[in-house]
Scaffold this active site. Structure first.
Site, mmCIF file in Angstrom:
data_model
loop_
_atom_site.group_PDB
_atom_site.id
_atom_site.type_symbol
_atom_site.label_atom_id
_atom_site.label_comp_id
_atom_site.label_asym_id
_atom_site.label_seq_id
_atom_site.Cartn_x
_atom_site.Cartn_y
_atom_site.Cartn_z
ATOM 1 N N CYS A 1 -6.450 -1.797 -8.231
ATOM 2 C CA CYS A 1 -7.537 -0.855 -8.477
ATOM 3 C C CYS A 1 -8.021 -0.920 -9.930
ATOM 4 O O CYS A 1 -8.627 -1.905 -10.315
ATOM 5 C CB CYS A 1 -7.123 0.541 -8.023
ATOM 6 S SG CYS A 1 -8.539 1.551 -7.590
ATOM 7 N N HIS B 1 -4.282 0.502 -3.384
ATOM 8 C CA HIS B 1 -3.023 0.944 -3.999
ATOM 9 C C HIS B 1 -1.835 0.662 -3.082
ATOM 10 O O HIS B 1 -1.367 1.568 -2.397
ATOM 11 C CB HIS B 1 -3.066 2.453 -4.247
ATOM 12 C CG HIS B 1 -3.943 2.864 -5.375
ATOM 13 N ND1 HIS B 1 -3.477 3.041 -6.653
ATOM 14 C CD2 HIS B 1 -5.267 3.124 -5.421
ATOM 15 C CE1 HIS B 1 -4.466 3.404 -7.447
ATOM 16 N NE2 HIS B 1 -5.573 3.456 -6.714
ATOM 17 N N GLU C 1 1.168 0.440 -3.819
ATOM 18 C CA GLU C 1 2.364 1.177 -4.254
ATOM 19 C C GLU C 1 2.445 2.585 -3.674
ATOM 20 O O GLU C 1 3.474 3.227 -3.764
ATOM 21 C CB GLU C 1 2.414 1.218 -5.794
ATOM 22 C CG GLU C 1 1.506 2.234 -6.478
ATOM 23 C CD GLU C 1 0.015 1.876 -6.495
ATOM 24 O OE1 GLU C 1 -0.360 0.826 -5.951
ATOM 25 O OE2 GLU C 1 -0.759 2.679 -7.041
HETATM 26 N N1 GLN Z 1 -12.457 4.470 -10.134
HETATM 27 C C1 GLN Z 1 -11.489 3.989 -11.077
HETATM 28 C C2 GLN Z 1 -12.150 3.117 -12.143
HETATM 29 O O1 GLN Z 1 -13.240 2.678 -11.952
HETATM 30 C C3 GLN Z 1 -10.383 3.206 -10.397
HETATM 31 C C4 GLN Z 1 -9.669 4.101 -9.414
HETATM 32 C C5 GLN Z 1 -8.250 3.762 -9.180
HETATM 33 O O2 GLN Z 1 -7.598 3.018 -9.911
HETATM 34 N N2 GLN Z 1 -7.727 4.375 -8.148
HETATM 35 O O3 GLN Z 1 -11.561 2.869 -13.138
#
Ligand code: GLN
Length: 187
Positions: free
Chosen positions: A75, A165, A167
Protein backbone atom coordinates in the site's frame (compact mmCIF):
# COMPACT_ATOMS: atom_id res chain seq x y z
CA UNK A 1 17.33 -14.75 8.01
CA UNK A 2 16.73 -11.39 9.63
CA UNK A 3 14.10 -9.36 7.79
CA UNK A 4 13.41 -5.73 8.67
CA UNK A 5 10.16 -3.80 8.75
CA UNK A 6 10.53 -0.05 8.36
CA UNK A 7 9.11 1.15 11.67
CA UNK A 8 8.52 4.87 11.18
CA UNK A 9 4.76 4.62 10.65
CA UNK A 10 2.10 2.01 9.94
CA UNK A 11 1.40 -1.66 10.60
CA UNK A 12 4.77 -2.93 11.83
CA UNK A 13 3.88 -5.64 14.33
CA UNK A 14 1.58 -7.42 11.89
CA UNK A 15 4.37 -7.66 9.32
CA UNK A 16 6.80 -8.99 11.94
CA UNK A 17 4.27 -11.71 12.74
CA UNK A 18 4.10 -12.75 9.08
CA UNK A 19 7.90 -12.82 8.88
CA UNK A 20 7.97 -15.13 11.92
CA UNK A 21 5.26 -17.35 10.44
CA UNK A 22 7.44 -17.60 7.32
CA UNK A 23 10.22 -19.02 9.51
CA UNK A 24 12.46 -15.98 9.91
CA UNK A 25 13.31 -13.26 12.40
CA UNK A 26 11.56 -9.90 12.01
CA UNK A 27 13.05 -6.71 13.35
CA UNK A 28 11.64 -3.18 13.55
CA UNK A 29 13.99 -0.86 11.63
CA UNK A 30 14.15 2.69 13.00
CA UNK A 31 17.69 3.72 12.12
CA UNK A 32 19.60 3.44 8.82
CA UNK A 33 22.47 1.54 10.50
CA UNK A 34 20.08 -1.38 11.03
CA UNK A 35 19.90 -1.87 7.24
CA UNK A 36 23.28 -3.63 7.51
CA UNK A 37 21.82 -6.34 9.74
CA UNK A 38 19.00 -7.48 7.47
CA UNK A 39 18.53 -9.50 4.27
CA UNK A 40 15.36 -7.73 3.14
CA UNK A 41 13.07 -4.84 4.10
CA UNK A 42 9.29 -4.52 4.23
CA UNK A 43 7.81 -1.04 3.75
CA UNK A 44 4.40 -1.05 5.46
CA UNK A 45 1.16 0.72 4.62
CA UNK A 46 0.06 3.89 6.33
CA UNK A 47 0.09 7.31 4.76
CA UNK A 48 2.71 7.76 2.09
CA UNK A 49 3.13 11.54 2.45
CA UNK A 50 3.92 11.14 6.15
CA UNK A 51 6.04 8.09 5.46
CA UNK A 52 8.12 9.98 2.88
CA UNK A 53 8.55 12.92 5.23
CA UNK A 54 9.81 10.64 8.02
CA UNK A 55 12.07 8.75 5.62
CA UNK A 56 13.64 12.06 4.54
CA UNK A 57 14.09 13.08 8.16
CA UNK A 58 15.83 9.87 9.24
CA UNK A 59 18.04 9.46 6.17
CA UNK A 60 16.25 6.44 4.70
CA UNK A 61 15.71 8.01 1.29
CA UNK A 62 19.42 8.24 0.41
CA UNK A 63 20.30 5.00 2.18
CA UNK A 64 17.63 2.99 0.36
CA UNK A 65 18.23 4.63 -3.02
CA UNK A 66 21.84 3.47 -2.77
CA UNK A 67 20.93 0.03 -1.46
CA UNK A 68 20.22 -3.12 -3.43
CA UNK A 69 18.47 -4.75 -0.47
CA UNK A 70 15.35 -6.69 -1.53
CA UNK A 71 12.25 -4.69 -0.63
CA UNK A 72 8.54 -5.44 -0.34
CA UNK A 73 6.10 -2.50 -0.22
CA UNK A 74 2.46 -2.80 0.80
CA UNK A 75 0.00 0.00 0.00
CA UNK A 76 1.77 3.23 1.07
CA UNK A 77 4.99 1.16 0.91
CA UNK A 78 4.25 0.42 -2.76
CA UNK A 79 3.81 4.16 -3.43
CA UNK A 80 7.21 4.83 -1.86
CA UNK A 81 8.91 2.22 -4.11
CA UNK A 82 7.47 3.63 -7.34
CA UNK A 83 9.33 5.59 -9.97
CA UNK A 84 6.31 7.84 -10.63
CA UNK A 85 3.28 8.95 -8.63
CA UNK A 86 0.41 10.59 -10.53
CA UNK A 87 0.47 14.35 -9.79
CA UNK A 88 3.51 14.07 -7.51
CA UNK A 89 7.21 13.31 -7.70
CA UNK A 90 8.33 9.69 -7.53
CA UNK A 91 10.39 8.63 -4.53
CA UNK A 92 12.69 5.60 -4.25
CA UNK A 93 12.49 4.68 -7.92
CA UNK A 94 12.91 0.94 -7.30
CA UNK A 95 9.87 -0.22 -9.28
CA UNK A 96 9.56 1.05 -12.83
CA UNK A 97 5.85 1.86 -12.41
CA UNK A 98 3.43 4.76 -12.13
CA UNK A 99 1.08 4.56 -9.15
CA UNK A 100 -2.12 6.45 -8.60
CA UNK A 101 -3.11 7.04 -4.99
CA UNK A 102 -6.56 6.47 -3.50
CA UNK A 103 -7.67 5.26 -6.87
CA UNK A 104 -10.50 2.81 -6.26
CA UNK A 105 -13.10 5.56 -5.83
CA UNK A 106 -14.97 6.82 -2.83
CA UNK A 107 -17.76 4.24 -2.92
CA UNK A 108 -15.27 1.44 -2.57
CA UNK A 109 -12.82 3.26 -0.32
CA UNK A 110 -11.99 0.04 1.49
CA UNK A 111 -12.91 -3.48 0.42
CA UNK A 112 -11.84 -7.08 0.48
CA UNK A 113 -11.61 -9.42 -2.45
CA UNK A 114 -10.08 -12.77 -3.34
CA UNK A 115 -7.01 -12.39 -5.53
CA UNK A 116 -5.17 -14.58 -7.94
CA UNK A 117 -1.48 -13.77 -7.61
CA UNK A 118 0.86 -15.26 -10.16
CA UNK A 119 3.44 -17.55 -8.60
CA UNK A 120 1.70 -17.54 -5.20
CA UNK A 121 -1.95 -18.75 -5.22
CA UNK A 122 -5.40 -18.06 -6.63
CA UNK A 123 -7.17 -17.56 -3.30
CA UNK A 124 -5.34 -14.76 -1.51
CA UNK A 125 -7.55 -12.46 0.54
CA UNK A 126 -6.82 -8.87 -0.48
CA UNK A 127 -7.62 -6.15 2.05
CA UNK A 128 -7.65 -2.77 0.30
CA UNK A 129 -7.70 0.42 2.41
CA UNK A 130 -7.72 3.66 0.42
CA UNK A 131 -5.44 1.75 -1.86
CA UNK A 132 -3.37 2.92 -4.79
CA UNK A 133 -3.28 1.02 -8.06
CA UNK A 134 -0.52 0.65 -10.60
CA UNK A 135 -1.51 2.73 -13.63
CA UNK A 136 1.50 1.89 -15.80
CA UNK A 137 4.36 -0.54 -15.82
CA UNK A 138 7.69 -0.13 -17.58
CA UNK A 139 10.28 -2.59 -18.80
CA UNK A 140 11.16 -5.63 -16.69
CA UNK A 141 8.12 -5.28 -14.46
CA UNK A 142 6.12 -8.45 -14.01
CA UNK A 143 2.39 -8.01 -13.36
CA UNK A 144 1.32 -10.52 -10.69
CA UNK A 145 -2.30 -9.57 -10.03
CA UNK A 146 -5.17 -7.35 -11.17
CA UNK A 147 -8.60 -6.36 -9.79
CA UNK A 148 -11.15 -5.15 -12.37
CA UNK A 149 -8.32 -4.49 -14.83
CA UNK A 150 -6.38 -2.47 -12.27
CA UNK A 151 -2.89 -3.76 -11.52
CA UNK A 152 -2.45 -4.45 -7.80
CA UNK A 153 0.73 -6.55 -7.52
CA UNK A 154 4.06 -6.36 -9.37
CA UNK A 155 7.58 -7.70 -9.15
CA UNK A 156 10.78 -6.34 -10.63
CA UNK A 157 13.97 -8.20 -9.78
CA UNK A 158 14.31 -8.14 -5.98
CA UNK A 159 11.43 -5.71 -5.48
CA UNK A 160 7.82 -6.66 -4.79
CA UNK A 161 4.90 -4.23 -4.45
CA UNK A 162 1.23 -4.76 -3.68
CA UNK A 163 -1.70 -2.33 -3.32
CA UNK A 164 -3.30 -4.22 -0.45
CA UNK A 165 -2.48 -5.26 3.13
CA UNK A 166 -1.54 -8.96 3.36
CA UNK A 167 -0.40 -8.46 6.95
CA UNK A 168 -3.96 -7.80 8.12
CA UNK A 169 -5.01 -11.41 7.51
CA UNK A 170 -3.66 -14.69 8.90
CA UNK A 171 -2.50 -15.69 5.44
CA UNK A 172 1.26 -15.13 5.26
CA UNK A 173 1.85 -16.58 1.77
CA UNK A 174 2.74 -13.21 0.15
CA UNK A 175 5.40 -12.50 2.79
CA UNK A 176 6.57 -16.10 2.51
CA UNK A 177 6.96 -15.59 -1.26
CA UNK A 178 8.97 -12.40 -0.73
CA UNK A 179 11.35 -14.05 1.72
CA UNK A 180 11.57 -17.66 0.66
CA UNK A 181 11.46 -17.03 -3.08
CA UNK A 182 12.56 -13.47 -3.99
CA UNK A 183 15.22 -12.98 -1.31
CA UNK A 184 16.57 -16.53 -1.63
CA UNK A 185 16.75 -16.15 -5.43
CA UNK A 186 18.83 -12.96 -5.15
CA UNK A 187 21.42 -14.67 -2.90
N1 GLN B 1 -3.99 6.22 0.88
C1 GLN B 1 -2.67 6.06 1.43
C2 GLN B 1 -1.65 6.88 0.64
O1 GLN B 1 -1.93 7.29 -0.44
C3 GLN B 1 -2.24 4.60 1.44
C4 GLN B 1 -3.20 3.81 2.29
C5 GLN B 1 -2.61 2.61 2.94
O2 GLN B 1 -1.40 2.42 3.04
N2 GLN B 1 -3.50 1.81 3.46
O3 GLN B 1 -0.58 7.08 1.12
Amino acid sequence: MKIGVLALQGAVREHIRHIELSGHEGIAVKRVEQLNEIEGLILPGGESTTLRRLMNLYGFKEALQQSSLPMFGTCAGLIVLAQDIVGETGYLNKLNITVERNSFGRQVDSFETELEIKGIANDIEGVFIRAPHIANVGENVEILSTVNDKIVAVKQNQYLGVSFHPELTDDYRVTDYFINKIIKETH
